[in-house]
Design an enzyme around this catalytic site. Structure first.
Site, PDB file in Angstrom:
ATOM      1  N   THR A 378       0.825  -1.180   0.000  1.00 48.05           N
ATOM      2  CA  THR A 378       0.000   0.000   0.000  1.00 48.05           C
ATOM      3  C   THR A 378       0.868   1.242   0.000  1.00 48.05           C
ATOM      4  OG1 THR A 378      -1.437  -1.354   1.369  1.00 48.05           O
ATOM      5  CG2 THR A 378      -1.977   0.955   1.243  1.00 48.05           C
ATOM      6  N   ASP A 420      -7.786 -10.330   0.447  1.00 46.24           N
ATOM      7  CA  ASP A 420      -8.374  -9.544   1.528  1.00 46.24           C
ATOM      8  C   ASP A 420      -9.739 -10.088   1.961  1.00 46.24           C
ATOM      9  OD1 ASP A 420      -6.279  -7.849   1.888  1.00 46.24           O
ATOM     10  OD2 ASP A 420      -7.213  -6.097   0.990  1.00 46.24           O
ATOM     11  N   GLY A 470      -0.878  -2.534   5.617  1.00 41.27           N
ATOM     12  CA  GLY A 470      -1.761  -3.683   5.780  1.00 41.27           C
ATOM     13  C   GLY A 470      -2.539  -3.614   7.076  1.00 41.27           C
TER      14      GLY A 470
END
Length: 582
Positions: A378, A420, A470
């Site tokens: 990310t 996810d 995360g």
């Protein structure tokens, strides 16, 4: 060497300031004294600042930063992934959450990663196109441009297109990302990926150029045709063809039917600070507000460090317990949001906290987590412009280099955000999170994430912040929020030593400088299992996250920006020098 390292960190901490003159009538500070960008990439920050200097607003700059990150940070984000953009429209005085998260293909099912005996097939949700849902980032770019931007896409995407065509130079950070053995193994397994990110099937050297002509073409199609340039036409046809050829299940209908969703952000308050953050299907915002609600009953400033840490860690444990039990895509499951964020629920959670002893997560797992009846890898960037518009955005392709699969002919590196979802209740994902039935896979459903771009507002100050990391994102934001409440500035809260607990596994993770020997001994005596951070990426890293923060002090009319000193990002502030012409 230590001295050089310290100097390097100080350089990264300091903002770059530039100046221009405007007239000033001497009235109160209703607008920031300039504009600022903080991102994890020098290329991206400079692109955002250039757009602002050309007369674009924060939303235009966000498009430039997002797209440049898609080119220069293939290990963290890209057009083949998604994200969430928290916006503040100064003219309308309104906060908006643009949800550009990925959605599962129409052919997805809750058993798609299980074998005939119902066991999880290792790495099937992590690598290759079957691990990829329908990307949301290109649609979000087009949506923000059309609804909030001032400049056309061909201008805001120009920096990214040029970088894709001419290439960006490999640095040590890029090399450290691609050195991960598992990632390298899978990148080499896809010639379409290897030919872009490797040099003759080997890790590129510092100074080598990563050129992405196909990605430049895809960006040009997006600039010319808006969302249709990606979700329909030649790019869409190539994406679906390449995905299906390599075992994926996308259809042209999946791409055409993808929708950006605007959501109302979550709002809470902690000790005089308003917290504006991300709603489901992000679990990050709920976790942040839950932790703050639990801690609101304690005066943390008057508590010794070990006991303060104990209370903070227990609030983390309880928030992640909630996550595993209740959260999923709100279009598919009913989330008791009002109850989760209520003071009554916080009070009930606090009953599980022992004053001098760690709560065992195994004890919580045996208890019912319910409510009494009462009427959240990310990258992140932060932007503020001179009108007061704000953007906090967190983008992701999940773990390093996503699924490792590039759809040949498009330059688009696909994410693996399907991981996810809860692949199977009780099983861990790549970040060790254990999910429940509410987050199981279903067609067109969006997976839970931990992304939580956030605004913090009190009587004098406004902060725009967020971070990758995360499952650790909410706990990093918790520590930074507590620092903001303690009157610390962005240089402090982006560089705080971090610690983290996520309920399962029942381990207190910490960076090497978070606790001294005495505090570690006290925490161990309380019953905590301590685990010093080892990098997710391999190599010598003993830290996580990459926080980007801005602060506008409305009282003294100052604007500050900071990029995490442990990484390679850049924060820039452009001050408008005011002259009194009244």
């Amino acid at each position: 060497m230590e001295g050089l390292k310290m100097i390097s960190q100080i350089k990264r901490l300091c903002c770059v300031f530039t100046f221009a003159c405007v007239s000033f009538s001497g009235q109160a500070h209703e607008h920031p004294p300039g504009f600022a960008v903080a991102s994890a990439s020098t290329y991206a920050t400079k692109a955002g600042m250039a757009i602002l200097k050309q007369g674009g607003n924060a939303f235009d700059a966000a498009i430039a930063v997002t797209s440049v990150l898609a080119v220069t940070e293939p290990y963290h984000s890209g057009l083949g992934g998604g994200g969430v953009w928290l916006l503040y429209d100064a003219q309308k005085q309104k906060n908006i959450l643009v949800d550009g998260r990925e959605s599962a293909p129409g052919a997805a099912s809750k058993s798609m990663y299980l074998d005939s005996q119902g066991k999880v097939i290792s790495e099937l949700s992590l690598f290759g196109p079957l691990a990829s849902a329908i990307p949301g980032e290109p649609a979000a770019i087009a949506h923000i441009a059309k609804k909030y931007g001032k400049l056309p896409l061909y201008k805001t995407l120009a920096p990214a297109i040029q970088l894709a065509k001419s290439g960006f130079e490999v640095d040590e950070h890029y090399r450290s990302m691609i050195l991960n053995k598992r990632v390298m193994q899978h990148i080499k397994g896809y010639p379409s990926t290897a030919k872009i990110f490797l040099v003759k099937d080997k890790i590129p050297k510092v100074g080598d150029l990563i050129v992405q002509q196909d990605l430049a073409y895809t960006l040009e199609q997006l600039a010319k045709f808006g969302r249709n340039g990606f979700y329909q036409g030649k790019v869409a046809e190539k994406l679906v063809s390449e995905v299906r050829k390599s075992g994926g299940i996308w259809s042209l209908g999946d791409l055409k039917n993808y929708k950006v969703i605007e959501r109302a952000p979550l709002e809470g308050e902690y000790r005089g600070t308003k917290v504006i953050t991300t709603p489901p299907p992000s679990a990050g915002g709920i976790a942040l507000l839950t932790m703050l609600n639990v801690l609101d009953d304690y005066d943390l400033q008057d508590i010794k460090q070990a006991e303060r840490t104990h209370l903070i860690v227990e609030s983390m444990r309880l928030a992640y317990w909630d996550r595993s039990e209740f959260l999923g895509d709100p279009q598919f499951v009913k989330i008791p949001l009002k109850q989760l964020l209520s003071s009554a629920h916080a009070k009930r959670l606090r009953k599980h906290i022992k004053p001098d002893k760690a709560t065992l997560s195994s004890e919580l797992a045996q208890k019912e987590n319910s409510f009494e009846d009462t009427s959240e890898n990310t990258t992140h960037f932060s932007i503020i412009d001179q009108q007061g518009n704000r953007v906090a955005a967190t983008l992701s392709i999940n773990f390093l280099f996503g699924s490792s699969f590039v759809a040949d002919g498009t330059g688009v590196l696909l994410h693996h955000q399907m991981d996810d979802f809860t692949v199977k209740p009780g099983e861990k994902n790549v970040f060790g999170l254990v999910g429940g039935e509410a987050n199981q896979i279903a067609a067109n459903k969006r997976p839970l994430s931990s992304m939580a771009p956030t605004f913090l507002i009190n009587k004098e100050r406004i902060a725009v912040l967020g971070t990758p990391g995360g499952s650790r994102i909410p706990t990093m934001l918790l520590l930074s929020t507590l620092a903001f409440v303690d009157e610390k500035g962005p240089l402090s809260f982006v560089s705080l030593p971090r610690f983290h607990h996520q309920y399962l596994p029942d381990v207190l993770q910490y960076e090497s400088d978070a606790f001294n020997k005495r505090i570690r001994a006290k925490l161990t005596k309380m019953g905590y299992r301590l685990h010093k951070i080892r990098s997710d990426y391999g190599g010598p890293r003993l830290y996580y996250g990459d926080m980007q923060g801005l602060e506008w002090n409305r009282k003294n009319d100052t604007l500050l920006a900071a990029s995490d000193p442990r990484n390679i990002g850049l924060a820039e502030v452009h001050y408008l020098l005011k002259t009194n012409n009244s």
